[in-house]
Design a protein around this motif. Structure first.
Motif, PDB file in Angstrom:
ATOM      1  N   ASN A 180       0.914  -1.080  -0.012  1.00 18.01           N
ATOM      2  CA  ASN A 180      -0.004   0.070  -0.101  1.00 18.01           C
ATOM      3  C   ASN A 180       0.913   1.170  -0.034  1.00 18.01           C
ATOM      4  OD1 ASN A 180      -2.582  -1.192   0.059  1.00 18.01           O
ATOM      5  ND2 ASN A 180      -2.374  -1.602   2.205  1.00 18.01           N
ATOM      6  N   GLU A 181       1.766   1.198   0.880  1.00 16.20           N
ATOM      7  CA  GLU A 181       2.892   2.388   0.948  1.00 16.20           C
ATOM      8  C   GLU A 181       3.499   2.852  -0.533  1.00 16.20           C
ATOM      9  OE1 GLU A 181       7.142   2.938   2.775  1.00 16.20           O
ATOM     10  OE2 GLU A 181       5.913   1.955   3.951  1.00 16.20           O
ATOM     11  N   LEU A 182       3.624   1.499  -1.215  1.00 17.03           N
ATOM     12  CA  LEU A 182       4.470   1.793  -2.301  1.00 17.03           C
ATOM     13  C   LEU A 182       3.772   2.011  -3.784  1.00 17.03           C
ATOM     14  CD1 LEU A 182       7.204  -1.003  -2.111  1.00 17.03           C
ATOM     15  CD2 LEU A 182       7.470   1.237  -1.870  1.00 17.03           C
ATOM     16  N   GLY A 183       2.059   1.877  -3.326  1.00 17.82           N
ATOM     17  CA  GLY A 183       1.215   2.105  -4.424  1.00 17.82           C
ATOM     18  C   GLY A 183       1.039   0.896  -5.266  1.00 17.82           C
ATOM     19  N   LEU A 184       1.316  -0.353  -4.867  1.00 21.34           N
ATOM     20  CA  LEU A 184       0.949  -1.630  -5.626  1.00 21.34           C
ATOM     21  C   LEU A 184      -0.237  -2.007  -5.126  1.00 21.34           C
ATOM     22  CD1 LEU A 184       4.397  -3.350  -5.002  1.00 21.34           C
ATOM     23  CD2 LEU A 184       3.610  -2.665  -7.221  1.00 21.34           C
ATOM     24  N   GLY A 185      -1.076  -2.645  -6.205  1.00 19.58           N
ATOM     25  CA  GLY A 185      -2.415  -3.368  -5.841  1.00 19.58           C
ATOM     26  C   GLY A 185      -2.165  -4.758  -5.091  1.00 19.58           C
ATOM     27  N   ILE A 186      -3.052  -5.404  -4.427  1.00 17.21           N
ATOM     28  CA  ILE A 186      -2.754  -6.373  -3.725  1.00 17.21           C
ATOM     29  C   ILE A 186      -3.889  -7.450  -4.142  1.00 17.21           C
ATOM     30  CG2 ILE A 186      -2.523  -7.581  -1.490  1.00 17.21           C
ATOM     31  CD1 ILE A 186      -2.195  -4.784  -0.196  1.00 17.21           C
ATOM     32  N   ASN A 187      -3.296  -8.456  -4.777  1.00 18.88           N
ATOM     33  CA  ASN A 187      -4.301  -9.805  -4.961  1.00 18.88           C
ATOM     34  C   ASN A 187      -3.487 -10.965  -4.142  1.00 18.88           C
ATOM     35  OD1 ASN A 187      -5.388  -8.284  -7.043  1.00 18.88           O
ATOM     36  ND2 ASN A 187      -4.147  -9.535  -8.526  1.00 18.88           N
ATOM     37  N   ALA A 188      -4.533 -12.130  -3.802  1.00 23.41           N
ATOM     38  CA  ALA A 188      -3.652 -13.315  -3.075  1.00 23.41           C
ATOM     39  C   ALA A 188      -4.479 -14.536  -3.444  1.00 23.41           C
ATOM     40  CB  ALA A 188      -4.323 -13.013  -1.673  1.00 23.41           C
ATOM     41  N   GLY A 189      -3.557 -15.643  -3.312  1.00 21.62           N
ATOM     42  CA  GLY A 189      -4.290 -16.792  -3.559  1.00 21.62           C
ATOM     43  C   GLY A 189      -3.340 -17.958  -3.289  1.00 21.62           C
ATOM     44  N   HIS A 190      -3.834 -19.128  -3.118  1.00 22.97           N
ATOM     45  CA  HIS A 190      -3.314 -20.352  -2.934  1.00 22.97           C
ATOM     46  C   HIS A 190      -3.622 -20.868  -1.644  1.00 22.97           C
ATOM     47  CE1 HIS A 190      -0.523 -23.413  -4.772  1.00 22.97           C
ATOM     48  NE2 HIS A 190      -0.617 -23.824  -3.633  1.00 22.97           N
ATOM     49  N   ASP A 191      -4.374 -22.096  -1.500  1.00 18.97           N
ATOM     50  CA  ASP A 191      -4.776 -22.586  -0.600  1.00 18.97           C
ATOM     51  C   ASP A 191      -6.059 -21.854   0.091  1.00 18.97           C
ATOM     52  OD1 ASP A 191      -3.691 -24.950  -1.220  1.00 18.97           O
ATOM     53  OD2 ASP A 191      -2.308 -24.732   0.243  1.00 18.97           O
ATOM     54  N   LEU A 192      -6.479 -20.726  -0.073  1.00 16.70           N
ATOM     55  CA  LEU A 192      -7.469 -19.980   0.594  1.00 16.70           C
ATOM     56  C   LEU A 192      -8.881 -20.857   0.370  1.00 16.70           C
ATOM     57  CD1 LEU A 192      -6.708 -16.499  -0.596  1.00 16.70           C
ATOM     58  CD2 LEU A 192      -6.178 -17.622   1.525  1.00 16.70           C
ATOM     59  N   SER A 193      -9.632 -20.705   1.365  1.00 12.80           N
ATOM     60  CA  SER A 193     -10.677 -21.587   1.462  1.00 12.80           C
ATOM     61  C   SER A 193     -12.035 -20.968   2.248  1.00 12.80           C
ATOM     62  CB  SER A 193     -10.699 -23.170   2.141  1.00 12.80           C
ATOM     63  OG  SER A 193     -10.319 -22.845   3.386  1.00 12.80           O
ATOM     64  N   LEU A 194     -13.109 -21.399   2.211  1.00 13.17           N
ATOM     65  CA  LEU A 194     -14.241 -21.242   2.970  1.00 13.17           C
ATOM     66  C   LEU A 194     -13.979 -20.819   4.487  1.00 13.17           C
ATOM     67  CD1 LEU A 194     -17.477 -22.679   1.639  1.00 13.17           C
ATOM     68  CD2 LEU A 194     -16.756 -20.331   1.235  1.00 13.17           C
ATOM     69  N   ASP A 195     -12.819 -21.577   4.932  1.00 10.41           N
ATOM     70  CA  ASP A 195     -12.471 -21.627   6.408  1.00 10.41           C
ATOM     71  C   ASP A 195     -11.772 -20.529   6.893  1.00 10.41           C
ATOM     72  OD1 ASP A 195     -13.757 -24.068   6.824  1.00 10.41           O
ATOM     73  OD2 ASP A 195     -12.301 -25.496   6.434  1.00 10.41           O
ATOM     74  N   GLY A 206      -6.387  -3.227   1.958  1.00  4.43           N
ATOM     75  CA  GLY A 206      -6.403  -3.049   0.576  1.00  4.43           C
ATOM     76  C   GLY A 206      -6.249  -4.169  -0.318  1.00  4.43           C
ATOM     77  N   LEU A 207      -6.802  -5.371   0.059  1.00  4.61           N
ATOM     78  CA  LEU A 207      -7.190  -6.398  -0.496  1.00  4.61           C
ATOM     79  C   LEU A 207      -7.826  -6.204  -1.752  1.00  4.61           C
ATOM     80  CD1 LEU A 207      -6.298  -9.401  -1.000  1.00  4.61           C
ATOM     81  CD2 LEU A 207      -8.308 -10.039   0.583  1.00  4.61           C
ATOM     82  N   LEU A 208      -7.417  -6.442  -3.037  1.00  2.59           N
ATOM     83  CA  LEU A 208      -8.370  -6.201  -4.252  1.00  2.59           C
ATOM     84  C   LEU A 208      -8.942  -7.441  -4.802  1.00  2.59           C
ATOM     85  CD1 LEU A 208      -5.927  -3.769  -5.989  1.00  2.59           C
ATOM     86  CD2 LEU A 208      -7.819  -3.165  -4.799  1.00  2.59           C
ATOM     87  N   GLU A 209      -8.330  -8.717  -4.701  1.00  5.77           N
ATOM     88  CA  GLU A 209      -8.805  -9.662  -5.275  1.00  5.77           C
ATOM     89  C   GLU A 209      -8.185 -10.988  -4.880  1.00  5.77           C
ATOM     90  OE1 GLU A 209      -7.482 -11.253  -9.699  1.00  5.77           O
ATOM     91  OE2 GLU A 209      -8.534  -9.604  -9.878  1.00  5.77           O
TER      92      GLU A 209
END
Length: 237
Positions: A180-195, A206-209
């Motif tokens: 966020n400080e550097l102006g980068l958008g944030i995505n995330a992934g791998h083993d994320l689940s309903l839990d 700032g999580l975008l996707e």
């Protein structure tokens, strides 16, 4: 609200197991969008063991939300992305033959290479994201490549969270704050689940996707695809 992009690699794996076109990958993508997901992700690999390169070409005209193609930027992959021009390309340092993604980029060691590849994609109007571990130096290195976004590699968080260690979120929070400080958008992934998805989303500024495939499709075997997409959307609000 963070956007939900559904990775449909597992649908392609099921199709390829018997040949033919059951399940119909294109129809599943349309249905996932109709159920409310805000994006479709694919991750073609050189051996085309699940998503085929032709799938990317076939999906391009029918995806009406965000089309995200992930992969290692080798020559064939670069050519495919430049041909199909998805909304976003996510660069992942997969070794050939890797079962699944297992590390983020060393954005310092590979910085010059990433600068060249990212510049080429951005010249064609394609938003770029690069897969990184939650390490401040790697986030800073990502900024130097010219990428638009990073995708936080969340396997370590998911594993520790499943063991009851909620402190595993801390390096991800720090990495997100630096992004966020550097102006980068944030995505995330791998083993994320309903839990674990709601806890992750609530703690990452700032999580975008998020891009979710294996867990979502596995959960859908019990709960139904439409229901599971809706459940993720509720947790991401």
């Amino acid at each position: 609200m963070a956007k939900l992009s559904v990775n449909i690699n597992k649908i392609a794996t099921l199709r390829n197991a018997r040949g033919g076109n059951v399940p119909d990958l294109l129809q599943v993508a349309k249905d996932i969008e109709r159920f409310g997901a805000q994006g479709i992700t694919i991750h073609p690999r050189p051996d085309e063991r699940h998503i085929r390169y032709q799938d990317a070409r076939d999906l391009k005209p029918i995806v009406t939300t965000e089309f995200n193609i992930e992969g290692n930027p080798q020559h064939n992959f670069i050519d495919l992305v430049l041909e199909t021009k998805p909304d976003q390309v996510t660069l992942v340092p997969d070794a050939i033959g890797a079962l699944t993604s297992n590390a983020g980029w060393d954005t310092i060691q590979h910085q010059d290479y990433l600068i060249d590849v990212i510049a080429e994609f951005k010249r064609h109007g394609i938003r770029t994201s690069i897969f990184v571990d939650p390490v401040i130096e790697m986030v800073e290195g990502a900024k130097a490549t010219g990428t638009d976004r990073i995708e936080l590699y969340t396997e370590a968080f998911a594993h520790q969270y499943g063991l009851g260690n909620k402190n595993a979120i801390e390096p991800y929070v720090k990495a997100a704050e630096k992004a966020n400080e550097l102006g980068l958008g944030i995505n995330a992934g791998h083993d994320l689940s309903l839990d674990n998805i709601q806890f992750f989303k609530q703690n990452i500024p700032g999580l975008l996707e998020v891009s979710i495939g294996h867990a979502l499709i596995s959960e859908a075997l019990y709960l139904g695809l439409e229901n599971v997409v809706s459940m993720y959307l509720n947790k991401l609000k």
